[in-house]
Design an enzyme around this catalytic site. Structure first.
Site, PDB file in Angstrom:
ATOM      1  N   HIS A   1       2.865 -12.757  -5.943  1.00  0.00           N
ATOM      2  CA  HIS A   1       1.838 -12.874  -4.910  1.00  0.00           C
ATOM      3  C   HIS A   1       1.223 -14.281  -4.869  1.00  0.00           C
ATOM      4  O   HIS A   1       0.009 -14.438  -4.698  1.00  0.00           O
ATOM      5  CB  HIS A   1       0.762 -11.811  -5.164  1.00  0.00           C
ATOM      6  CG  HIS A   1       0.029 -11.361  -3.946  1.00  0.00           C
ATOM      7  ND1 HIS A   1      -0.896 -12.146  -3.306  1.00  0.00           N
ATOM      8  CD2 HIS A   1       0.086 -10.213  -3.233  1.00  0.00           C
ATOM      9  CE1 HIS A   1      -1.382 -11.484  -2.276  1.00  0.00           C
ATOM     10  NE2 HIS A   1      -0.803 -10.311  -2.204  1.00  0.00           N
TER      11      HIS A   1
ATOM     12  N   ASP B   1      -0.091 -10.080   8.256  1.00  0.00           N
ATOM     13  CA  ASP B   1      -0.114  -9.317   7.003  1.00  0.00           C
ATOM     14  C   ASP B   1       1.042  -8.321   7.108  1.00  0.00           C
ATOM     15  O   ASP B   1       0.864  -7.136   6.842  1.00  0.00           O
ATOM     16  CB  ASP B   1      -1.476  -8.612   6.850  1.00  0.00           C
ATOM     17  CG  ASP B   1      -1.726  -8.144   5.425  1.00  0.00           C
ATOM     18  OD1 ASP B   1      -0.790  -8.209   4.601  1.00  0.00           O
ATOM     19  OD2 ASP B   1      -2.847  -7.701   5.137  1.00  0.00           O
TER      20      ASP B   1
ATOM     21  N   GLU C   1       5.796 -12.643   0.299  1.00  0.00           N
ATOM     22  CA  GLU C   1       6.073 -11.606  -0.694  1.00  0.00           C
ATOM     23  C   GLU C   1       7.425 -10.953  -0.407  1.00  0.00           C
ATOM     24  O   GLU C   1       7.519 -10.030   0.403  1.00  0.00           O
ATOM     25  CB  GLU C   1       4.970 -10.554  -0.660  1.00  0.00           C
ATOM     26  CG  GLU C   1       3.571 -11.102  -0.873  1.00  0.00           C
ATOM     27  CD  GLU C   1       2.498 -10.091  -0.463  1.00  0.00           C
ATOM     28  OE1 GLU C   1       2.579  -8.923  -0.847  1.00  0.00           O
ATOM     29  OE2 GLU C   1       1.582 -10.490   0.272  1.00  0.00           O
TER      30      GLU C   1
ATOM     31  N   HIS D   1      -1.016  -2.437  -4.407  1.00  0.00           N
ATOM     32  CA  HIS D   1      -0.468  -3.345  -5.421  1.00  0.00           C
ATOM     33  C   HIS D   1      -0.510  -2.794  -6.847  1.00  0.00           C
ATOM     34  O   HIS D   1      -0.941  -3.477  -7.788  1.00  0.00           O
ATOM     35  CB  HIS D   1      -1.227  -4.685  -5.380  1.00  0.00           C
ATOM     36  CG  HIS D   1      -0.947  -5.510  -4.156  1.00  0.00           C
ATOM     37  ND1 HIS D   1       0.235  -5.475  -3.461  1.00  0.00           N
ATOM     38  CD2 HIS D   1      -1.720  -6.440  -3.507  1.00  0.00           C
ATOM     39  CE1 HIS D   1       0.193  -6.328  -2.446  1.00  0.00           C
ATOM     40  NE2 HIS D   1      -0.979  -6.918  -2.432  1.00  0.00           N
TER      41      HIS D   1
ATOM     42  N   ARG E   1       0.820  -1.219   0.000  1.00  0.00           N
ATOM     43  CA  ARG E   1       0.000   0.000   0.000  1.00  0.00           C
ATOM     44  C   ARG E   1       0.851   1.265   0.000  1.00  0.00           C
ATOM     45  O   ARG E   1       1.925   1.284   0.618  1.00  0.00           O
ATOM     46  CB  ARG E   1      -0.897  -0.010   1.245  1.00  0.00           C
ATOM     47  CG  ARG E   1      -1.913  -1.135   1.198  1.00  0.00           C
ATOM     48  CD  ARG E   1      -2.756  -1.237   2.454  1.00  0.00           C
ATOM     49  NE  ARG E   1      -3.809  -2.216   2.237  1.00  0.00           N
ATOM     50  CZ  ARG E   1      -3.640  -3.544   2.410  1.00  0.00           C
ATOM     51  NH1 ARG E   1      -2.484  -4.026   2.836  1.00  0.00           N
ATOM     52  NH2 ARG E   1      -4.638  -4.372   2.155  1.00  0.00           N
TER      53      ARG E   1
HETATM   54  C1  FUC Z   1      -1.643  -8.929   0.621  1.00  0.00           C
HETATM   55  C2  FUC Z   1      -2.015  -8.098   1.789  1.00  0.00           C
HETATM   56  C3  FUC Z   1      -3.193  -7.281   1.672  1.00  0.00           C
HETATM   57  C4  FUC Z   1      -4.261  -7.687   0.725  1.00  0.00           C
HETATM   58  C5  FUC Z   1      -3.758  -8.404  -0.485  1.00  0.00           C
HETATM   59  C6  FUC Z   1      -4.782  -9.127  -1.277  1.00  0.00           C
HETATM   60  O1  FUC Z   1      -0.496  -8.501  -0.020  1.00  0.00           O
HETATM   61  O2  FUC Z   1      -0.953  -7.314   2.250  1.00  0.00           O
HETATM   62  O3  FUC Z   1      -3.700  -6.955   2.929  1.00  0.00           O
HETATM   63  O4  FUC Z   1      -5.275  -8.365   1.363  1.00  0.00           O
HETATM   64  O5  FUC Z   1      -2.671  -9.194  -0.287  1.00  0.00           O
END
Ligand code: FUC
Length: 352
Positions: A179, A252, A313, A105, A80
């Protein structure tokens, strides 16, 4: 080793192709030219049974309608950006606020939702794909024309290497990652709460209610964020630590690697005997335990529920551009952004 391709769908009049990289031990990685999305990774369990270890959909439309970034590359900047804005050399840039009021993202049309020019790579000891995307100046609000090349390479040691490279013609910011949501139980037999995670990290970033780092780095000792000796992810899901609760009962969070340079993250699931060893040159791993996956849809035949997969990530620190104490994610013309993360699968529990 071989590469198989098939038509997976259509997007804006372009064909979406699913490429499957297969190595000589039978491991395979399937991915799309849409978002460089990894749809499937088949790896053996302790009995040699190949099963899928990532969350993905069978139908392309589900990626458009439902996907919380399953398997995709996220960018230009992962995570974010507070208030969807930042300042660079006195100029304020306004980004798409796709998670109002913040930017998430890469925005509405992030790197996860564009078609990448794709070439197959057939080397002596590896098969792979080379993806290219030109992001024009101003896309989603970011300055500079950005040319990004990403390579996925699978070898016979059951190792998938992802390398990222980007060049700009104007000062900008870049922070790329993949991701994928891992679930080592195989074909989603169990969720990720019984997965054990181990990594060398002594600090993590505190999040505000908007899940954006406050700037404070917290000592992980004696908290569910201390993974030095390895522990079950469920300890964070069940924890009353305010940061676990704030994340939606789990993690998270950016975990900061203790040392500079190359670091490893070990994820394992005892029952299947599978272990994933992630090696990266990035300064942190954002650990996301799928805390908001629940919904009225299914993932490979399994009803979507929280904690069905875990994202590792590897990346620069989220919202770094708005935090003077975080390592810079600024990219200048003539410089090359580069990052490498390797994912190696074993079928006997190691490390923890
Ligand atoms: C991750 C999280 C976020 C979000 C996303 C879909 O990277 O950091 O909170 O929900 O995925």
């Amino acid at each position: 080793m071989k590469i198989i391709d098939k038509l997976f769908g259509h997007y804006n009049d372009e064909s979406v192709i699913e490429y499957t990289l297969v190595n000589d031990s039978g491991m395979s990685v399937s991915c799309l030219n849409y978002g460089c999305t990894i749809t499937k990774i088949l790896v053996p369990d302790r009995n040699g049974k190949n099963e899928n270890v990532v969350l993905g959909f069978e139908n392309f439309d589900d990626y458009l309608d439902l996907s919380p970034y399953f398997g995709a590359v996220v960018g230009r900047v992962a995570g974010r950006i507070k208030h969807a804005e930042f300042e660079l050399d006195g100029e304020v840039y306004r980004l798409t606020a796709n998670e109002v009021p913040n930017h998430l993202h890469g925005g509405k049309k992030g790197f996860n939702s564009v078609i990448w020019k794709t070439e197959c790579i057939e080397a002596e000891n590896a098969v792979g794909l080379k993806f290219f995307y030109h992001s024009p100046n101003g896309e989603e609000g970011y300055p500079g024309n950005l040319d990004t090349t990403i390579i996925y390479l699978l070898n016979n040691q059951n190792e998938l290497t992802i390398t990222y490279e980007a060049r700009t013609d104007q000062k900008t910011i870049v922070n790329l990652t993949n991701h994928s949501y891992f679930n080592l139980s195989g074909d989603l037999k169990r969720d990720c709460s019984e997965h054990i995670l181990q990594l060398e990290s002594e600090r993590f970033l505190e999040l505000g209610l908007d899940k954006i780092p406050t700037g404070k780095m917290i000592d992980s000792s004696n908290t569910p964020f201390d993974f030095k000796h390895g522990h079950y992810l469920k300890s964070g899901m069940k924890s009353s630590h305010p940061q676990n609760v704030l994340a939606g009962n789990g993690y998270d969070h950016p975990l900061l690697f203790t040392k500079k340079g190359e670091n490893t993250v070990v994820l394992s699931e005892k029952e299947s005997g599978r272990t994933l060893l992630v090696t990266t040159d990035q300064p942190c791993v954002v650990l996301y335990t799928g805390n908001h996956l629940e919904g009225p849809y299914s993932i490979s035949g399994v009803r979507a529920r929280n904690h069905l997969g875990v994202c590792l990530e590897t990346q620069g620190l989220p919202d770094a551009i708005n935090q003077p104490n975080f390592p810079s994610i600024v990219l200048n013309p003539k410089e090359v952004y580069s990052a490498t993360t390797k994912y190696r699968f074993f079928s006997n529990t190691i490390g923890v």
